[in-house]
Design a protein around this motif. Structure first.
Motif, mmCIF file in Angstrom:
data_model
loop_
_atom_site.group_PDB
_atom_site.id
_atom_site.type_symbol
_atom_site.label_atom_id
_atom_site.label_comp_id
_atom_site.label_asym_id
_atom_site.label_seq_id
_atom_site.Cartn_x
_atom_site.Cartn_y
_atom_site.Cartn_z
ATOM 1 N N ALA A 16 0.828 -1.202 0.000
ATOM 2 C CA ALA A 16 0.000 0.000 0.000
ATOM 3 C C ALA A 16 0.863 1.253 0.000
ATOM 4 C CB ALA A 16 -0.926 -0.004 1.211
ATOM 5 N N ALA A 17 1.934 1.238 0.789
ATOM 6 C CA ALA A 17 2.829 2.400 0.845
ATOM 7 C C ALA A 17 3.479 2.656 -0.517
ATOM 8 C CB ALA A 17 3.887 2.187 1.915
ATOM 9 N N LYS A 18 3.839 1.609 -1.211
ATOM 10 C CA LYS A 18 4.533 1.751 -2.494
ATOM 11 C C LYS A 18 3.577 2.075 -3.643
ATOM 12 C CE LYS A 18 6.709 -2.247 -2.375
ATOM 13 N NZ LYS A 18 7.671 -3.331 -2.723
ATOM 14 N N SER A 19 2.293 1.815 -3.450
ATOM 15 C CA SER A 19 1.332 1.996 -4.530
ATOM 16 C C SER A 19 0.933 3.463 -4.669
ATOM 17 C CB SER A 19 0.080 1.166 -4.255
ATOM 18 O OG SER A 19 -0.763 1.822 -3.307
ATOM 19 N N ASP A 20 0.284 3.784 -5.791
ATOM 20 C CA ASP A 20 -0.243 5.140 -5.980
ATOM 21 C C ASP A 20 -1.740 5.186 -5.717
ATOM 22 O OD1 ASP A 20 -1.232 3.782 -8.149
ATOM 23 O OD2 ASP A 20 -0.254 5.029 -9.676
#
Length: 310
Positions: A227-231
């Motif tokens: 989730a942190a890495k996603s946009d």
């Protein structure tokens, strides 16, 4: 995720410590935790050169200072108990909602890239439209659930008003190594395991026919990182998408342990919902999925961990 500055609120707790342990070697980690339910022993290497631990309540710490050089926030600090929130609703609101709004303001002021917020399936309440989609109306039945639902609205509002990126993860019933079995409000799986390992009669609230959607803590950790890495900005259920009654769960734990103990049935607890099952189709938004065939193996791993501490 590498070479990032990361803040984990509630980072000494069950889920937060797993996130810290996973990211610590490759990132600079700051943990804020008042040790109300967290434990320093949950961190594999509390003296790690990449780790800073602030043993303070999130309501008291200087959030502007703490977030000054942070890239990502994993926000888990909370009063995370339905029964306790019913006993102490004002304190629950102060810890869960007011502190979160203050954290969001500091995140905006310090240009934090993204916040990943740990929410709960309890926000759905007794919604009977199973499996539960993220678009369902929220029907919180406890101050805890209401506080989580309110935080979700604030996260959306801060994205719309200030451009603060966020993902809300609505956890269903999390289990795994490191879960606190000593808490008065401990979850059902550690309660069953610890009771049977200690030769005590496990307790089931209600008739045991209530159903839950169980998800392993290691899946929760990967979902947070993805989730942190996603946009993606929005809300996502994190669950297995499979339902299991408490009676069925008891039978599996009993069989796995080789126990002959039978449960003791107690009155239904206030604020507890009858059924819970997630629609998991939106997990693809963060490139995440769960292997549905691993539950008994994960349960065995959890049991083996409990054997080491009892």
């Amino acid at each position: 995720m590498r070479n990032k500055n990361i803040l984990i609120t509630g980072g000494l707790g069950f889920i937060g410590s797993h996130i810290a342990n996973e990211l610590l070697d490759d990132n600079q980690i700051v943990i804020v935790d008042n040790l109300s339910t967290g434990n320093l022993n949950n961190i594999n290497n509390p003296n790690h050169e990449n780790l800073k631990i602030i043993k303070e309540d999130i309501r008291n710490v200087d959030l502007d200072e703490v977030t000054s050089d942070i890239d990502y926030i994993f926000h888990l600090a909370a009063m995370a108990s339905v029964p306790l929130s019913i006993d102490k609703p004002v304190e629950c609101n102060d810890i869960n909602l007011n502190a979160t709004v203050n954290l969001l303001k500091s995140a905006v002021d310090n240009n934090v890239k993204k916040i990943v917020f740990s929410s709960s399936s309890s926000v759905y309440g007794e919604n009977k439209n199973m499996p539960l989609k993220e678009s369902e109306p929220l029907m919180p039945m406890s101050p805890y659930a209401a506080s989580k639902a309110s935080c979700e609205l604030y996260l959306r509002s801060f994205y719309d008003s200030y451009g603060l990126n966020y993902t809300v993860l609505r956890y269903f019933n999390v289990f795994g190594p490191g879960q606190d079995k000593n808490s008065q409000y401990a979850a059902v799986i550690p309660n069953f395991i610890s009771a049977m390992l200690e030769g005590n009669q496990p307790e089931i609230y209600g008739d045991g026919e209530q159903t839950r959607d169980f998800v392993f803590v290691k899946d929760i950790i990967q979902a947070n990182i993805n989730a942190a890495k996603s946009d993606y900005n929005g809300v996502i259920n994190i669950a297995s998408g499979k339902k299991l009654s408490i009676n069925q769960l008891f039978d599996i734990v009993k069989r796995t342990l080789g126990s002959d103990l039978e449960p003791k049935y107690l009155p239904k607890r206030a604020g507890d919902i009858k059924h819970s099952l997630a629609d998991t189709s939106k997990m693809e938004k963060i490139n995440f999925e769960i292997d549905h065939n691993n539950f008994e193996k994960q349960l065995e791993e959890t049991i083996n961990w409990f054997k080491t501490i009892l």
